[in-house]
Design a protein around this motif. Structure first.
Motif, PDB file in Angstrom:
ATOM      1  N   ARG A 310     -12.322  38.092 -64.313  1.00 48.28           N
ATOM      2  CA  ARG A 310     -12.229  36.673 -64.797  1.00 48.28           C
ATOM      3  C   ARG A 310     -11.838  36.597 -66.344  1.00 48.28           C
ATOM      4  NH1 ARG A 310     -17.163  36.015 -61.918  1.00 48.28           N
ATOM      5  NH2 ARG A 310     -16.866  35.464 -59.642  1.00 48.28           N
ATOM      6  N   GLY A 311     -10.800  35.768 -66.412  1.00 44.81           N
ATOM      7  CA  GLY A 311     -10.549  35.513 -67.845  1.00 44.81           C
ATOM      8  C   GLY A 311      -9.672  36.692 -68.427  1.00 44.81           C
ATOM      9  N   THR A 312      -9.615  36.308 -69.840  1.00 44.62           N
ATOM     10  CA  THR A 312      -8.822  37.634 -70.752  1.00 44.62           C
ATOM     11  C   THR A 312      -9.750  38.559 -70.967  1.00 44.62           C
ATOM     12  OG1 THR A 312      -7.787  35.643 -71.941  1.00 44.62           O
ATOM     13  CG2 THR A 312      -7.992  37.908 -72.773  1.00 44.62           C
ATOM     14  N   ALA A 313      -9.313  39.562 -70.290  1.00 40.83           N
ATOM     15  CA  ALA A 313     -10.471  41.028 -70.198  1.00 40.83           C
ATOM     16  C   ALA A 313      -9.592  42.078 -70.866  1.00 40.83           C
ATOM     17  CB  ALA A 313     -10.680  40.975 -68.457  1.00 40.83           C
ATOM     18  N   THR A 314     -10.852  43.229 -70.889  1.00 38.88           N
ATOM     19  CA  THR A 314     -10.464  44.406 -71.430  1.00 38.88           C
ATOM     20  C   THR A 314     -10.622  45.524 -70.100  1.00 38.88           C
ATOM     21  OG1 THR A 314     -12.231  44.714 -72.452  1.00 38.88           O
ATOM     22  CG2 THR A 314     -10.539  43.712 -73.818  1.00 38.88           C
ATOM     23  N   VAL A 315     -10.045  46.800 -70.428  1.00 36.96           N
ATOM     24  CA  VAL A 315     -10.689  47.911 -69.615  1.00 36.96           C
ATOM     25  C   VAL A 315     -11.341  48.869 -70.434  1.00 36.96           C
ATOM     26  CG1 VAL A 315      -7.966  48.981 -70.052  1.00 36.96           C
ATOM     27  CG2 VAL A 315      -9.280  49.264 -67.695  1.00 36.96           C
ATOM     28  N   SER A 316     -12.038  49.827 -69.720  1.00 32.13           N
ATOM     29  CA  SER A 316     -12.833  50.977 -70.379  1.00 32.13           C
ATOM     30  C   SER A 316     -12.168  52.046 -69.798  1.00 32.13           C
ATOM     31  CB  SER A 316     -14.235  50.793 -69.959  1.00 32.13           C
ATOM     32  OG  SER A 316     -14.590  51.019 -68.561  1.00 32.13           O
ATOM     33  N   PRO A 317     -12.462  53.155 -70.540  1.00 30.95           N
ATOM     34  CA  PRO A 317     -11.916  54.427 -70.069  1.00 30.95           C
ATOM     35  C   PRO A 317     -12.519  54.914 -68.747  1.00 30.95           C
ATOM     36  CG  PRO A 317     -12.746  54.517 -72.516  1.00 30.95           C
ATOM     37  CD  PRO A 317     -13.305  53.156 -72.054  1.00 30.95           C
ATOM     38  N   LEU A 318     -13.632  54.267 -68.321  1.00 34.82           N
ATOM     39  CA  LEU A 318     -14.118  54.972 -67.135  1.00 34.82           C
ATOM     40  C   LEU A 318     -13.259  54.171 -66.134  1.00 34.82           C
ATOM     41  CD1 LEU A 318     -16.301  56.928 -66.123  1.00 34.82           C
ATOM     42  CD2 LEU A 318     -17.769  54.990 -65.934  1.00 34.82           C
ATOM     43  N   GLU A 319     -13.080  52.882 -66.251  1.00 34.78           N
ATOM     44  CA  GLU A 319     -12.319  51.925 -65.409  1.00 34.78           C
ATOM     45  C   GLU A 319     -10.957  52.562 -65.109  1.00 34.78           C
ATOM     46  OE1 GLU A 319     -14.499  47.607 -66.014  1.00 34.78           O
ATOM     47  OE2 GLU A 319     -13.014  48.235 -67.292  1.00 34.78           O
ATOM     48  N   LEU A 320     -10.287  53.079 -66.166  1.00 34.52           N
ATOM     49  CA  LEU A 320      -9.087  53.410 -66.145  1.00 34.52           C
ATOM     50  C   LEU A 320      -8.987  54.603 -65.510  1.00 34.52           C
ATOM     51  CD1 LEU A 320      -5.954  53.132 -66.864  1.00 34.52           C
ATOM     52  CD2 LEU A 320      -6.638  54.092 -69.088  1.00 34.52           C
ATOM     53  N   ARG A 321      -9.740  55.665 -65.657  1.00 36.06           N
ATOM     54  CA  ARG A 321      -9.906  57.020 -65.000  1.00 36.06           C
ATOM     55  C   ARG A 321     -10.021  56.512 -63.584  1.00 36.06           C
ATOM     56  NH1 ARG A 321     -14.660  60.622 -64.565  1.00 36.06           N
ATOM     57  NH2 ARG A 321     -14.012  62.528 -64.279  1.00 36.06           N
ATOM     58  N   SER A 322     -11.052  55.610 -63.142  1.00 35.20           N
ATOM     59  CA  SER A 322     -11.357  55.416 -61.591  1.00 35.20           C
ATOM     60  C   SER A 322     -10.076  54.830 -60.946  1.00 35.20           C
ATOM     61  CB  SER A 322     -12.333  54.429 -61.604  1.00 35.20           C
ATOM     62  OG  SER A 322     -11.806  53.275 -61.985  1.00 35.20           O
ATOM     63  N   ARG A 323      -8.984  54.553 -61.653  1.00 32.32           N
ATOM     64  CA  ARG A 323      -7.716  53.934 -61.112  1.00 32.32           C
ATOM     65  C   ARG A 323      -6.806  55.055 -61.024  1.00 32.32           C
ATOM     66  NH1 ARG A 323      -9.977  50.416 -59.086  1.00 32.32           N
ATOM     67  NH2 ARG A 323      -9.528  48.273 -59.352  1.00 32.32           N
ATOM     68  N   VAL A 324      -6.718  56.049 -62.118  1.00 30.30           N
ATOM     69  CA  VAL A 324      -5.803  56.956 -62.308  1.00 30.30           C
ATOM     70  C   VAL A 324      -5.902  58.267 -61.328  1.00 30.30           C
ATOM     71  CG1 VAL A 324      -4.638  58.646 -63.864  1.00 30.30           C
ATOM     72  CG2 VAL A 324      -4.989  56.335 -64.305  1.00 30.30           C
ATOM     73  N   LEU A 325      -7.381  58.723 -61.362  1.00 34.56           N
ATOM     74  CA  LEU A 325      -7.691  60.030 -60.657  1.00 34.56           C
ATOM     75  C   LEU A 325      -7.305  59.842 -59.066  1.00 34.56           C
ATOM     76  CD1 LEU A 325     -11.197  60.929 -62.302  1.00 34.56           C
ATOM     77  CD2 LEU A 325      -8.696  61.950 -62.453  1.00 34.56           C
ATOM     78  N   PRO A 326      -7.234  60.768 -58.514  1.00 32.42           N
ATOM     79  CA  PRO A 326      -6.998  60.848 -56.916  1.00 32.42           C
ATOM     80  C   PRO A 326      -8.212  60.187 -56.085  1.00 32.42           C
ATOM     81  CG  PRO A 326      -6.484  63.067 -57.835  1.00 32.42           C
ATOM     82  CD  PRO A 326      -7.038  62.346 -58.842  1.00 32.42           C
ATOM     83  N   ALA A 327      -7.941  59.651 -55.126  1.00 29.25           N
ATOM     84  CA  ALA A 327      -8.827  58.864 -54.379  1.00 29.25           C
ATOM     85  C   ALA A 327     -10.112  59.599 -54.057  1.00 29.25           C
ATOM     86  CB  ALA A 327      -8.232  58.369 -52.978  1.00 29.25           C
ATOM     87  N   ALA A 328      -9.983  60.948 -53.877  1.00 38.23           N
ATOM     88  CA  ALA A 328     -11.188  61.855 -53.432  1.00 38.23           C
ATOM     89  C   ALA A 328     -12.283  61.929 -54.719  1.00 38.23           C
ATOM     90  CB  ALA A 328     -10.753  63.182 -53.258  1.00 38.23           C
ATOM     91  N   ALA A 329     -11.751  61.672 -55.893  1.00 40.76           N
ATOM     92  CA  ALA A 329     -12.648  61.769 -56.890  1.00 40.76           C
ATOM     93  C   ALA A 329     -13.307  60.380 -57.214  1.00 40.76           C
ATOM     94  CB  ALA A 329     -11.988  62.191 -58.213  1.00 40.76           C
ATOM     95  N   LEU A 330     -12.936  59.228 -56.554  1.00 40.00           N
ATOM     96  CA  LEU A 330     -13.251  57.935 -56.768  1.00 40.00           C
ATOM     97  C   LEU A 330     -14.547  57.317 -56.297  1.00 40.00           C
ATOM     98  CD1 LEU A 330      -9.858  56.172 -56.907  1.00 40.00           C
ATOM     99  CD2 LEU A 330     -11.065  57.134 -58.637  1.00 40.00           C
ATOM    100  N   ALA A 331     -15.099  58.180 -55.161  1.00 39.48           N
ATOM    101  CA  ALA A 331     -16.358  57.668 -54.631  1.00 39.48           C
ATOM    102  C   ALA A 331     -17.258  57.244 -55.370  1.00 39.48           C
ATOM    103  CB  ALA A 331     -16.622  58.449 -53.492  1.00 39.48           C
ATOM    104  N   SER A 332     -17.942  58.065 -56.403  1.00 38.65           N
ATOM    105  CA  SER A 332     -19.145  57.906 -57.230  1.00 38.65           C
ATOM    106  C   SER A 332     -18.624  57.003 -58.472  1.00 38.65           C
ATOM    107  CB  SER A 332     -19.704  59.125 -57.572  1.00 38.65           C
ATOM    108  OG  SER A 332     -18.272  59.737 -58.602  1.00 38.65           O
ATOM    109  N   GLU A 333     -17.366  56.977 -58.747  1.00 36.71           N
ATOM    110  CA  GLU A 333     -17.123  56.169 -59.857  1.00 36.71           C
ATOM    111  C   GLU A 333     -16.691  54.673 -59.672  1.00 36.71           C
ATOM    112  OE1 GLU A 333     -13.670  57.623 -62.323  1.00 36.71           O
ATOM    113  OE2 GLU A 333     -14.452  59.821 -62.028  1.00 36.71           O
TER     114      GLU A 333
END
Length: 505
Positions: A310-333
């Motif tokens: 919501r609203g004007t937001a920023t992104v963290s390295p962890l959030e960015l990593r969770s979008r870029v990595l293959p789906a198999a790596a995302l379950a925990s993130e």
């Protein structure tokens, strides 16, 4: 193949100069239940207020939130709003240096929004601004600050909101100085004449801006690609990246076929400031020498994160990593949240299913059997377990120099990989009391080395009908003990008193 982990690790070494139109965004949230007797207008009962850095300042905030450094050069008025902006920017984690020029001839650009809390709809917006080009003396002052900052940056962003800071003289001066040093320049443009940005590395119009600048209809991706190439050639930039909202992004470089990436499938809550996030990520990727198509994919992933907030937001390295990595790596993130709004959404969904929410917290610097027992017993006492995790700064304040041993990303990753943990929520304060007040768990769990009356948040939980559960600890297991055995135990800093006989975790 793009080694995104390597780029993430290099983010803290980057420094970006951001120049553009700074704004103060203010929000007044409340409920409307009646019409004023004085005029046929709604009356808003104010519940809360928020102040945010807007405009080009949001680009700077995104750069800092990704762990890089940012030097921001902008203009404010000689007024209270300008002082507020300077103070807010000064509090942003030490990674943002604001070089603000005060112009007594103009007010600080300020936008005040009245928003219905229940419906998340805007009722009214009031603007204070003077969108006119800077005078020559202020232009000179801005360029002087740019020249002083350039030797210590690895990329430059020009964020144009058409409020008058990025005059042709300022734009050309910044681009010439940056390119003279071999520093890439990313431009978020405004207006129909992109020739003013000649020499830039990358210009990032959205679909509407591209259509207006090219004066042609953009019915499909082929039309977008053709318009992008024409504008790239006419403007004299190296490449053009068009943001297409739900259709993703399209990149056009000279002599190469257009590259299109679709948008990530996400629930869109608010697109405010998504373009700022895109520009910030593009600049950082180019600063590290990433290819343009790889930079676009990273920026596309970042945009998918912020539009879900919501609203004007920023992104963290962890959030960015969770979008870029293959789906198999995302379950925990997917279990890790830094943003309070995301926490609210997850917990609200669980509550809607009638699930019992539990909470425990700690630094979890070196995970050991004592931690595992508390976490597994905590999970057994509820349907969904949220673990509050102290940020790096919080751990350092509580434990002293040399702690944490592992940074917050590593600690969150380890916790999120545990089956007992449903969500990891990072908090900056010394105690999780604000997080507990927000979460209102039905179960609050700590080790039995605490007494019930020593557990932070007990009053909040019990006032809402919940309970405090103390779990028997595993004797002989603590992070401090492990560090002592290895000869690495640092001295503990001053902080909240620990229960008698308790060692720091």
């Amino acid at each position: 193949m793009l080694d995104f982990e390597t780029y993430l690790a290099r983010l803290p070494d980057q420094s970006v100069l951001c120049v553009g139109d700074l704004m103060l965004d203010q929000f007044v949230y409340g409920e409307v239940s009646r019409v004023s007797p004085e005029a046929p207008v709604p009356v808003i009962a104010v519940k809360r207020e928020e102040t945010q850095v807007g405009g080009a300042g949001n680009v700077a905030c995104n750069i800092a939130s990704l762990g890089a450094s940012c030097v921001f050069v902008g203009v404010v008025g000689d007024d209270e709003a300008g002082q507020t902006l300077a103070a807010v920017l000064g509090r942003l984690n030490g990674r943002l240096s604001a070089e603000l020029v005060a112009d007594p001839e103009r007010p600080t650009t300020r936008k005040l929004r009245f928003v219905s809390e229940h419906y998340s709809s805007h009722l009214l917006r009031a603007d204070w601004e003077r969108p006119q080009p800077l005078g020559a003396a202020i232009e000179t002052a801005v360029l002087a600050r740019v020249e002083a900052a350039l030797p210590r940056v690895t990329a430059v962003v020009l964020s144009d909101y058409a409020k008058g800071v990025l005059t042709p003289r300022v734009v050309r001066g910044v681009i010439a100085a940056a390119r003279g040093r071999g520093v890439p320049v990313v431009v978020d443009p405004k207006g129909r004449d992109f020739s003013v940005y000649a020499g830039a590395t990358l210009i990032t119009p959205n679909r509407k801006e591209l259509g207006e600048a090219s004066r042609r209809p953009l019915a499909d991706l082929d039309a977008v690609a053709a318009a992008a190439e024409e504008l790239r050639r006419d403007s004299g930039c190296e490449a053009l990246l068009v943001t297409l909202s739900e259709d993703g992004m399209l990149l056009k470089q000279g002599g190469r076929a257009a590259v299109h990436v679709p948008a990530h499938p996400v629930r869109v809550r608010d697109v405010s400031g998504a373009g700022d996030t895109v520009v910030a990520v593009l600049a950082l990727m180019l600063a590290m020498g990433a290819p343009l198509d790889a930079a676009m994919r990273a920026a596309n992933a970042a945009a998918s994160v912020v539009v879900g907030k919501r609203g004007t937001a920023t992104v963290s390295p962890l959030e960015l990593r969770s979008r870029v990595l293959p789906a198999a790596a995302l379950a925990s993130e997917e279990k890790i949240v830094f943003d309070a709004a995301q926490l609210d959404d997850r917990v609200a969904a669980w509550r809607a299913q009638g699930l019992r929410i539990g909470f425990t917290n700690g630094c979890f610097d070196i995970l050991h059997p004592g931690h595992v027992r508390v976490l597994t017993r905590a999970r057994a006492a509820c349907d969904r377990l949220v673990v509050g995790l102290n940020s790096d700064a919080s751990v350092k304040r509580l434990k002293g120099e040399g702690r944490p041993i592992q940074d917050v990303v590593a600690r969150a990753d380890v916790l999120a990989a545990l089956e007992a943990v449903d969500l990891v929520a990072v908090f900056e304060e010394d105690t999780p009391i604000e997080l507990i007040r927000r979460l209102k768990p039905q179960v609050l769990v700590k080790g039995s080395d605490y007494r019930v009356d020593q557990v932070v948040g007990r009053e909040v939980v019990e006032a809402n009908g919940g309970e405090v559960v103390l779990v028997d600890i595993v004797p002989g297991h603590s992070t401090t003990g492990i560090l002592k055995k290895s000869g690495q135990a640092p001295a503990r800093a001053g902080g909240p008193a620990l229960p008698a006989g308790r060692e720091p975790a």
